[in-house]
Design a protein around this motif. Sequence first.
Motif, PDB file in Angstrom:
ATOM      1  N   ASN A   1       6.011  -3.280  -5.068  1.00  0.00           N
ATOM      2  CA  ASN A   1       5.959  -1.924  -5.603  1.00  0.00           C
ATOM      3  C   ASN A   1       5.121  -1.912  -6.886  1.00  0.00           C
ATOM      4  O   ASN A   1       5.343  -2.735  -7.778  1.00  0.00           O
ATOM      5  CB  ASN A   1       7.370  -1.410  -5.912  1.00  0.00           C
ATOM      6  N   PHE A   2       4.190  -0.969  -6.964  1.00  0.00           N
ATOM      7  CA  PHE A   2       3.275  -0.883  -8.102  1.00  0.00           C
ATOM      8  C   PHE A   2       3.496   0.421  -8.856  1.00  0.00           C
ATOM      9  O   PHE A   2       3.732   1.470  -8.254  1.00  0.00           O
ATOM     10  CB  PHE A   2       1.825  -0.940  -7.631  1.00  0.00           C
ATOM     11  N   LEU A   3       3.360   0.327 -10.174  1.00  0.00           N
ATOM     12  CA  LEU A   3       3.394   1.511 -11.033  1.00  0.00           C
ATOM     13  C   LEU A   3       2.119   1.541 -11.857  1.00  0.00           C
ATOM     14  O   LEU A   3       1.808   0.569 -12.555  1.00  0.00           O
ATOM     15  CB  LEU A   3       4.617   1.471 -11.961  1.00  0.00           C
ATOM     16  N   LEU A   4       1.374   2.642 -11.771  1.00  0.00           N
ATOM     17  CA  LEU A   4       0.188   2.845 -12.608  1.00  0.00           C
ATOM     18  C   LEU A   4       0.517   3.930 -13.623  1.00  0.00           C
ATOM     19  O   LEU A   4       0.740   5.083 -13.269  1.00  0.00           O
ATOM     20  CB  LEU A   4      -1.010   3.260 -11.747  1.00  0.00           C
ATOM     21  N   PHE A   5       0.544   3.538 -14.886  1.00  0.00           N
ATOM     22  CA  PHE A   5       0.916   4.439 -15.973  1.00  0.00           C
ATOM     23  C   PHE A   5      -0.365   4.827 -16.730  1.00  0.00           C
ATOM     24  O   PHE A   5      -0.942   4.025 -17.445  1.00  0.00           O
ATOM     25  CB  PHE A   5       1.908   3.730 -16.895  1.00  0.00           C
TER      26      PHE A   5
ATOM     27  N   SER B   1      -8.096   3.354  -7.372  1.00  0.00           N
ATOM     28  CA  SER B   1      -8.965   3.249  -6.203  1.00  0.00           C
ATOM     29  C   SER B   1      -9.026   1.822  -5.675  1.00  0.00           C
ATOM     30  O   SER B   1      -8.926   1.581  -4.465  1.00  0.00           O
ATOM     31  CB  SER B   1     -10.376   3.733  -6.572  1.00  0.00           C
ATOM     32  N   ASN B   2      -9.162   0.850  -6.587  1.00  0.00           N
ATOM     33  CA  ASN B   2      -9.228  -0.558  -6.173  1.00  0.00           C
ATOM     34  C   ASN B   2      -7.902  -1.042  -5.591  1.00  0.00           C
ATOM     35  O   ASN B   2      -7.884  -1.818  -4.628  1.00  0.00           O
ATOM     36  CB  ASN B   2      -9.619  -1.436  -7.367  1.00  0.00           C
ATOM     37  N   LEU B   3      -6.801  -0.589  -6.167  1.00  0.00           N
ATOM     38  CA  LEU B   3      -5.482  -1.006  -5.674  1.00  0.00           C
ATOM     39  C   LEU B   3      -5.244  -0.511  -4.246  1.00  0.00           C
ATOM     40  O   LEU B   3      -4.779  -1.251  -3.384  1.00  0.00           O
ATOM     41  CB  LEU B   3      -4.379  -0.479  -6.587  1.00  0.00           C
TER      42      LEU B   3
ATOM     43  N   ARG C   1       0.539   1.387   0.712  1.00  0.00           N
ATOM     44  CA  ARG C   1       0.369   2.411  -0.323  1.00  0.00           C
ATOM     45  C   ARG C   1       1.589   2.511  -1.247  1.00  0.00           C
ATOM     46  O   ARG C   1       2.014   3.595  -1.621  1.00  0.00           O
ATOM     47  CB  ARG C   1       0.097   3.785   0.312  1.00  0.00           C
ATOM     48  N   SER C   2       2.181   1.375  -1.604  1.00  0.00           N
ATOM     49  CA  SER C   2       3.399   1.374  -2.433  1.00  0.00           C
ATOM     50  C   SER C   2       3.043   1.487  -3.914  1.00  0.00           C
ATOM     51  O   SER C   2       3.393   0.646  -4.727  1.00  0.00           O
ATOM     52  CB  SER C   2       4.189   0.096  -2.177  1.00  0.00           C
ATOM     53  N   LEU C   3       2.339   2.525  -4.271  1.00  0.00           N
ATOM     54  CA  LEU C   3       1.874   2.756  -5.635  1.00  0.00           C
ATOM     55  C   LEU C   3       2.344   4.123  -6.104  1.00  0.00           C
ATOM     56  O   LEU C   3       2.205   5.125  -5.399  1.00  0.00           O
ATOM     57  CB  LEU C   3       0.335   2.677  -5.682  1.00  0.00           C
ATOM     58  N   THR C   4       2.913   4.146  -7.315  1.00  0.00           N
ATOM     59  CA  THR C   4       3.371   5.399  -7.911  1.00  0.00           C
ATOM     60  C   THR C   4       2.614   5.633  -9.208  1.00  0.00           C
ATOM     61  O   THR C   4       2.441   4.706 -10.016  1.00  0.00           O
ATOM     62  CB  THR C   4       4.883   5.366  -8.197  1.00  0.00           C
ATOM     63  N   LEU C   5       2.169   6.865  -9.412  1.00  0.00           N
ATOM     64  CA  LEU C   5       1.448   7.238 -10.629  1.00  0.00           C
ATOM     65  C   LEU C   5       2.381   7.976 -11.574  1.00  0.00           C
ATOM     66  O   LEU C   5       3.158   8.834 -11.156  1.00  0.00           O
ATOM     67  CB  LEU C   5       0.270   8.150 -10.296  1.00  0.00           C
ATOM     68  N   VAL C   6       2.283   7.638 -12.857  1.00  0.00           N
ATOM     69  CA  VAL C   6       2.986   8.389 -13.898  1.00  0.00           C
ATOM     70  C   VAL C   6       1.966   8.705 -14.984  1.00  0.00           C
ATOM     71  O   VAL C   6       1.211   7.824 -15.410  1.00  0.00           O
ATOM     72  CB  VAL C   6       4.159   7.587 -14.497  1.00  0.00           C
TER      73      VAL C   6
END
Length: 418
Positions: A188-192, A203-205, A212-217
């Motif tokens: 699980n990824f978090l992009l802050f 985009s690269n991730l 697509r286990s990426l969450t944006l905050v």
Amino acid sequence: MSSQIRENLQKFFVLGVSYRKTALDVRGRFSLTQMDQEALLRDAKEYGVEGLIVLSTCNRTEIYAHTSDMDLVTKLFLSYCKGNEKDFRYNGYTIQGSDCIKHLYQVCSGIDSQIVGDFQIVGQVKNAYQLSENYQMINSFLNRLFSFVFKASKKIKNETELSRGAASVSHAAVQYIKDKVADLESANFLLFGTGEIGKDTCSNLVKHMANRSLTLVNRNVEKAEALAKKFDINYRAMSHLTEEVKKAEVIIVATGAPHPTLMVEHFEGITECKLILDLSVPRNVDTAIDSLENVLVISVDELSEHTSEAMQQRLTCIPQAEEIIDDSIREFYGWLEVTFLSPVIVALKDNLNKIRDKELEYHRAKMSDDELKRVEKITSNLMNKIARACISHLKDHHKTQSSPMETLNMIFQESETK
């Protein structure tokens, strides 16, 4: 090059700090926010600085100026950053004249980037230029110089391999994750933070995550929502940051704030292993987090050392890029000489035409219309040939003469004695 042009060049300088000489924490003290940059430009204009551009990125903070008062620009810079004069004397640099022009070209081409060939710098410089233009701080010298620089940067990108392959801060972050995270597709990824670097990282991730286990905050939830829709991923409001920190195995911080945004309080009660990549300068990850058990924090400087084979390929392209830069600098110097001589060239042509018109008027009554037309054509061609010869002589002689007017007088004196 004449003394006048050399004096004009010496008015162009850059002062700043960069990754080459300065550690991450020190660069953070000299980083300037958007508000600081705008305030600095307003003050510079009020104090009569001719031209000034402020560049502040994760690799460097630099002030490019065209003015005789370097001390004033230095004081203005230090008044808006957290670093003091002693810090700057020890960690900073000032480059002037021709050396400064070469430095600017190397910065904008990516040669001087922490990750060689990182072409994000061109967009950052263009944004800095636009901001200065908005505050009417671009004079004719800076306008033409940066025009040459942007043109050369584009040529380097199109005609060399310097920026080919994936090698940037955002790619280095993803490459590091790929090398260090075993279960990449299930983690699980978090992009802050969703600024320019955050967008590139996102985009690269996505390219390397099948689930697509990426969450944006993001502080501005609308921006997070727009980016999430583009890549078909999740987003959450800032109020859910602690919850998302707990869920994520990998956290990328790209908030670009002047202070820490990911705090130790966000990790209360968390015992799971976390990998945190801080892509911001100054650091946006609270230093207290470094001492937490099972948490590894990686900074921009550490990421820059973790690049792919593309970096080695890029290094071999530097000589080709340098050739393009040298050619462009010679063109710029040529423009400086022509600009300096243009009033003299205009005066020369005007004087020649006055002589021609006076002579034609004197003989007009003695000639038929056909004869007058032929004489006008002959004298026009003659004046153009004389003008071209004089202009060529001016340009050559200007390289050693201190005054173009002296050269012009010398040409006419030589003509009178013959």
